[in-house]
Design a protein around this motif. Structure first.
Motif, PDB file in Angstrom:
ATOM      1  N   ASP A   1     -21.765  19.496  57.015  1.00  0.00           N
ATOM      2  CA  ASP A   1     -22.150  20.637  56.194  1.00  0.00           C
ATOM      3  C   ASP A   1     -21.256  20.768  54.975  1.00  0.00           C
ATOM      4  O   ASP A   1     -20.048  20.500  55.037  1.00  0.00           O
ATOM      5  N   LEU A   2     -21.836  21.239  53.872  1.00  0.00           N
ATOM      6  CA  LEU A   2     -21.115  21.317  52.606  1.00  0.00           C
ATOM      7  C   LEU A   2     -19.858  22.164  52.718  1.00  0.00           C
ATOM      8  O   LEU A   2     -18.843  21.855  52.082  1.00  0.00           O
ATOM      9  N   TYR A   3     -19.894  23.226  53.525  1.00  0.00           N
ATOM     10  CA  TYR A   3     -18.712  24.089  53.562  1.00  0.00           C
ATOM     11  C   TYR A   3     -17.478  23.389  54.119  1.00  0.00           C
ATOM     12  O   TYR A   3     -16.358  23.825  53.889  1.00  0.00           O
ATOM     13  N   LYS A   4     -17.664  22.292  54.819  1.00  0.00           N
ATOM     14  CA  LYS A   4     -16.505  21.524  55.261  1.00  0.00           C
ATOM     15  C   LYS A   4     -15.773  20.900  54.075  1.00  0.00           C
ATOM     16  O   LYS A   4     -14.540  20.881  54.019  1.00  0.00           O
ATOM     17  N   PHE A   5     -16.540  20.393  53.111  1.00  0.00           N
ATOM     18  CA  PHE A   5     -15.908  19.822  51.921  1.00  0.00           C
ATOM     19  C   PHE A   5     -15.307  20.909  51.029  1.00  0.00           C
ATOM     20  O   PHE A   5     -14.215  20.738  50.483  1.00  0.00           O
ATOM     21  N   SER A   6     -16.009  22.030  50.877  1.00  0.00           N
ATOM     22  CA  SER A   6     -15.476  23.089  50.009  1.00  0.00           C
ATOM     23  C   SER A   6     -14.192  23.675  50.592  1.00  0.00           C
ATOM     24  O   SER A   6     -13.242  23.956  49.852  1.00  0.00           O
ATOM     25  N   MET A   7     -14.137  23.846  51.910  1.00  0.00           N
ATOM     26  CA  MET A   7     -12.896  24.332  52.531  1.00  0.00           C
ATOM     27  C   MET A   7     -11.801  23.269  52.472  1.00  0.00           C
ATOM     28  O   MET A   7     -10.628  23.580  52.218  1.00  0.00           O
ATOM     29  N   MET A   8     -12.178  22.017  52.703  1.00  0.00           N
ATOM     30  CA  MET A   8     -11.204  20.928  52.698  1.00  0.00           C
ATOM     31  C   MET A   8     -10.517  20.801  51.340  1.00  0.00           C
ATOM     32  O   MET A   8      -9.319  20.495  51.259  1.00  0.00           O
ATOM     33  N   GLN A   9     -11.262  21.045  50.268  1.00  0.00           N
ATOM     34  CA  GLN A   9     -10.659  20.973  48.945  1.00  0.00           C
ATOM     35  C   GLN A   9      -9.588  22.044  48.765  1.00  0.00           C
ATOM     36  O   GLN A   9      -8.530  21.789  48.181  1.00  0.00           O
ATOM     37  N   VAL A  10      -9.848  23.251  49.275  1.00  0.00           N
ATOM     38  CA  VAL A  10      -8.836  24.309  49.210  1.00  0.00           C
ATOM     39  C   VAL A  10      -7.603  23.911  50.019  1.00  0.00           C
ATOM     40  O   VAL A  10      -6.460  24.134  49.597  1.00  0.00           O
ATOM     41  N   VAL A  11      -7.833  23.317  51.186  1.00  0.00           N
ATOM     42  CA  VAL A  11      -6.706  22.882  52.021  1.00  0.00           C
ATOM     43  C   VAL A  11      -5.865  21.846  51.280  1.00  0.00           C
ATOM     44  O   VAL A  11      -4.629  21.925  51.265  1.00  0.00           O
ATOM     45  N   LEU A  12      -6.509  20.884  50.649  1.00  0.00           N
ATOM     46  CA  LEU A  12      -5.776  19.862  49.904  1.00  0.00           C
ATOM     47  C   LEU A  12      -4.934  20.485  48.801  1.00  0.00           C
ATOM     48  O   LEU A  12      -3.761  20.130  48.621  1.00  0.00           O
ATOM     49  N   HIS A  13      -5.489  21.416  48.067  1.00  0.00           N
ATOM     50  CA  HIS A  13      -4.813  21.967  46.897  1.00  0.00           C
ATOM     51  C   HIS A  13      -3.802  23.060  47.229  1.00  0.00           C
ATOM     52  O   HIS A  13      -2.801  23.214  46.531  1.00  0.00           O
ATOM     53  N   GLN A  14      -4.060  23.820  48.311  1.00  0.00           N
ATOM     54  CA  GLN A  14      -3.224  24.990  48.553  1.00  0.00           C
ATOM     55  C   GLN A  14      -2.476  24.973  49.883  1.00  0.00           C
ATOM     56  O   GLN A  14      -1.442  25.627  50.015  1.00  0.00           O
ATOM     57  N   TYR A  15      -2.979  24.257  50.884  1.00  0.00           N
ATOM     58  CA  TYR A  15      -2.343  24.260  52.211  1.00  0.00           C
ATOM     59  C   TYR A  15      -2.246  22.849  52.795  1.00  0.00           C
ATOM     60  O   TYR A  15      -2.619  22.614  53.948  1.00  0.00           O
ATOM     61  N   PRO A  16      -1.747  21.881  52.050  1.00  0.00           N
ATOM     62  CA  PRO A  16      -1.777  20.494  52.534  1.00  0.00           C
ATOM     63  C   PRO A  16      -0.912  20.258  53.775  1.00  0.00           C
ATOM     64  O   PRO A  16      -1.133  19.276  54.489  1.00  0.00           O
ATOM     65  N   GLY A  17       0.045  21.139  54.034  1.00  0.00           N
ATOM     66  CA  GLY A  17       0.913  20.958  55.198  1.00  0.00           C
ATOM     67  C   GLY A  17       0.503  21.747  56.422  1.00  0.00           C
ATOM     68  O   GLY A  17       1.190  21.706  57.450  1.00  0.00           O
ATOM     69  N   ALA A  18      -0.624  22.464  56.348  1.00  0.00           N
ATOM     70  CA  ALA A  18      -1.054  23.303  57.473  1.00  0.00           C
ATOM     71  C   ALA A  18      -1.462  22.444  58.668  1.00  0.00           C
ATOM     72  O   ALA A  18      -2.005  21.351  58.530  1.00  0.00           O
ATOM     73  N   HIS A  19      -1.213  22.983  59.859  1.00  0.00           N
ATOM     74  CA  HIS A  19      -1.517  22.303  61.118  1.00  0.00           C
ATOM     75  C   HIS A  19      -2.551  23.130  61.863  1.00  0.00           C
ATOM     76  O   HIS A  19      -2.480  24.354  61.884  1.00  0.00           O
ATOM     77  N   ALA A  20      -3.523  22.477  62.483  1.00  0.00           N
ATOM     78  CA  ALA A  20      -4.626  23.196  63.121  1.00  0.00           C
ATOM     79  C   ALA A  20      -4.867  22.717  64.546  1.00  0.00           C
ATOM     80  O   ALA A  20      -4.550  21.574  64.904  1.00  0.00           O
ATOM     81  N   GLU A  21      -5.449  23.607  65.334  1.00  0.00           N
ATOM     82  CA  GLU A  21      -5.929  23.249  66.664  1.00  0.00           C
ATOM     83  C   GLU A  21      -7.312  23.846  66.857  1.00  0.00           C
ATOM     84  O   GLU A  21      -7.542  25.018  66.569  1.00  0.00           O
ATOM     85  N   TYR A  22      -8.234  23.003  67.330  1.00  0.00           N
ATOM     86  CA  TYR A  22      -9.610  23.418  67.590  1.00  0.00           C
ATOM     87  C   TYR A  22      -9.940  23.173  69.065  1.00  0.00           C
ATOM     88  O   TYR A  22      -9.423  22.247  69.689  1.00  0.00           O
ATOM     89  N   ARG A  23     -10.839  23.999  69.594  1.00  0.00           N
ATOM     90  CA  ARG A  23     -11.344  23.808  70.954  1.00  0.00           C
ATOM     91  C   ARG A  23     -12.869  23.834  70.962  1.00  0.00           C
ATOM     92  O   ARG A  23     -13.489  24.541  70.176  1.00  0.00           O
ATOM     93  N   PHE A  24     -13.442  23.072  71.891  1.00  0.00           N
ATOM     94  CA  PHE A  24     -14.888  22.993  72.092  1.00  0.00           C
ATOM     95  C   PHE A  24     -15.304  23.951  73.203  1.00  0.00           C
ATOM     96  O   PHE A  24     -14.568  24.153  74.179  1.00  0.00           O
ATOM     97  N   LYS A  25     -16.516  24.523  73.068  1.00  0.00           N
ATOM     98  CA  LYS A  25     -17.063  25.351  74.137  1.00  0.00           C
ATOM     99  C   LYS A  25     -18.567  25.192  74.178  1.00  0.00           C
ATOM    100  O   LYS A  25     -19.238  25.214  73.139  1.00  0.00           O
ATOM    101  N   CYS A  26     -19.096  25.029  75.385  1.00  0.00           N
ATOM    102  CA  CYS A  26     -20.542  25.055  75.610  1.00  0.00           C
ATOM    103  C   CYS A  26     -20.865  26.390  76.255  1.00  0.00           C
ATOM    104  O   CYS A  26     -20.366  26.707  77.340  1.00  0.00           O
ATOM    105  N   ARG A  27     -21.719  27.176  75.587  1.00  0.00           N
ATOM    106  CA  ARG A  27     -22.026  28.518  76.072  1.00  0.00           C
ATOM    107  C   ARG A  27     -23.210  28.551  77.028  1.00  0.00           C
ATOM    108  O   ARG A  27     -23.523  29.599  77.581  1.00  0.00           O
TER     109      ARG A  27
END
Length: 395
Positions: A10-36
């Motif tokens: 989805d496009l919003y992944k690229f638009s958010m990723m660009q902000v991360v590159l320019h403003q938060y390149p050192g940020a660390h993330a954790e994601y989890r999966f869930k089936c509802r």
């Protein structure tokens, strides 16, 4: 190979990723999966999911794909240059059966935000397609095509709805890649201008549509750890977005802390700065009425602003919302699962959500029950206190 292009997201992944590159390149993330979905056993398909994951991690952006991204005015040249070097790395993902031995699987993504942000959408598409090619291997799409044509006819042929337009938002929960392509192609042929585009960048390029999207919940959640202080995290996220895009991609997401908390932060400055707001939880009619009243209270003509609806829509619901709000504002509708996974079998309700940023818990206190994935009860209580969200409010 289920995902054969890194544009298949989805496009919003690229638009958010660009902000991360320019403003938060050192940020660390954790994601989890869930089936509802209750009772769905995904464990037998772990090896296939891993195999598809490794195929995904072998992909690189081609020069043609980079040239396609470069043509969009909001995509910066240095970001495209970065994508030319980019490759997903499977070391950031762990996939295993749940220790509770209940048929559920655990997918945990941990690593630099810049290098993990692109996993969510293609990985969800992989889980979906692996599951359905095993549980419905000889799928006859006759019924799916009949349902799709009925939706097209309903929207196209009902008097008074010629200006009611929809977009495809169905990548994450599609039955398969090929079926989503058939759906979007059929919609394009059947609806013409009533189909405004698709969130899927690869499909937009393939079919000749406009890619659509701005930001997702993870962007605002991450600012709980990145902003100056928690109470100002929503404002900091919107300010950072405006700094990056200077008026482009101006749709704000309203339900990370519930609508009341959003409207407290979405003051006259943001009302005038952003093109509109997106609904993704709670009663859409009540939400729309409150947002329009908020614009009026801030001396902004609601007719100049866009309300984007994207929460569990089908065509009848789209038409109901259009009838209610038509003429009072501009309208946009993103339809997902009901378009790309309405062929017979019950769709999977699966998500991958950010749960930590820079080691700190992050959460969404949505206007709909069951959408929160934070397991830190103390942090949830703290969020409620900071944003003045009563204990009786659903999360």
């Amino acid at each position: 190979m289920i995902v054969s292009s890194l544009l298949d997201t989805d496009l919003y992944k690229f638009s958010m990723m660009q902000v991360v590159l320019h403003q938060y390149p050192g940020a660390h993330a954790e994601y989890r999966f869930k089936c509802r979905n209750p009772g769905v056993n995904l464990v037998p398909y772990i090896d296939e999911i891993r195999e598809e994951l490794h195929a995904l991690c072998s992909l690189r952006f081609t020069e043609d794909e980079l040239s396609y991204l470069r043509q969009w005015r909001f995509i910066k040249s240095d970001f495209v240059d970065f994508l030319g070097l980019f490759q997903l790395n499977a070391k950031y993902i762990d996939i295993a059966p749940s220790p509770e031995d209940n048929g559920e699987i655990e997918i945990r993504i941990v690593g630099p935000w810049l290098h993990t942000i692109l996993y969510e959408v293609p990985l969800l598409a992989i889980v979906n397609e692996v599951y359905f090619r095993n549980t419905a291997p000889d799928m006859d799409f006759t019924e799916g095509r009949r349902r799709l044509q009925a939706k097209i006819a309903l929207l196209r042929d009902t008097p008074g709805y010629a200006d009611c337009r929809i977009a495809d938002y169905g990548t994450r929960r599609r039955f398969s890649r090929d079926w989503q392509k058939e759906v979007v192609t059929t919609l394009h042929q059947g609806l013409g201008a009533q189909l405004t585009g698709t969130s899927n960048v690869w499909l937009a390029r393939e079919v000749g549509l406009r890619p659509l999207g701005t930001l997702a919940h993870e962007y605002l959640q991450a600012h709980q750890a990145l902003g100056p202080r928690l109470r100002d995290s929503q404002v900091a996220a919107l300010e950072a977005w405006a700094k990056e895009y200077r008026g482009d991609l101006g749709i704000a997401l309203s339900d990370v802390y519930g609508l009341t908390a959003f409207l407290r932060d979405f003051d006259m400055y943001f009302c005038k700065l952003f093109d509109g707001t997106r609904h993704d939880s709670g009663d859409p009619f009540a939400w729309g009425e409150r947002v329009l009243a908020h614009y009026e209270a801030n001396r902004v003509d609601p007719r100049s602003k866009v309300l984007v609806f994207s929460d569990g829509l089908d065509i009848p619901k789209v038409m109901e919302l259009y009838k209610h709000f038509h003429g009072r504002c501009q309208l946009a509708f993103g339809v997902g699962t009901n378009l790309t996974n309405d062929v017979g079998p019950t769709p999977l309700n699966i998500v991958i959500k950010m749960v930590r940023c820079n080691g700190q818990p992050v959460a969404k206190l949505s206007d709909s029950p069951g959408k929160n994935m934070c397991d830190d009860k103390a942090y949830i209580a703290y969020l409620r206190q900071v944003f003045d969200i009563p204990e009786t409010a659903e999360i």
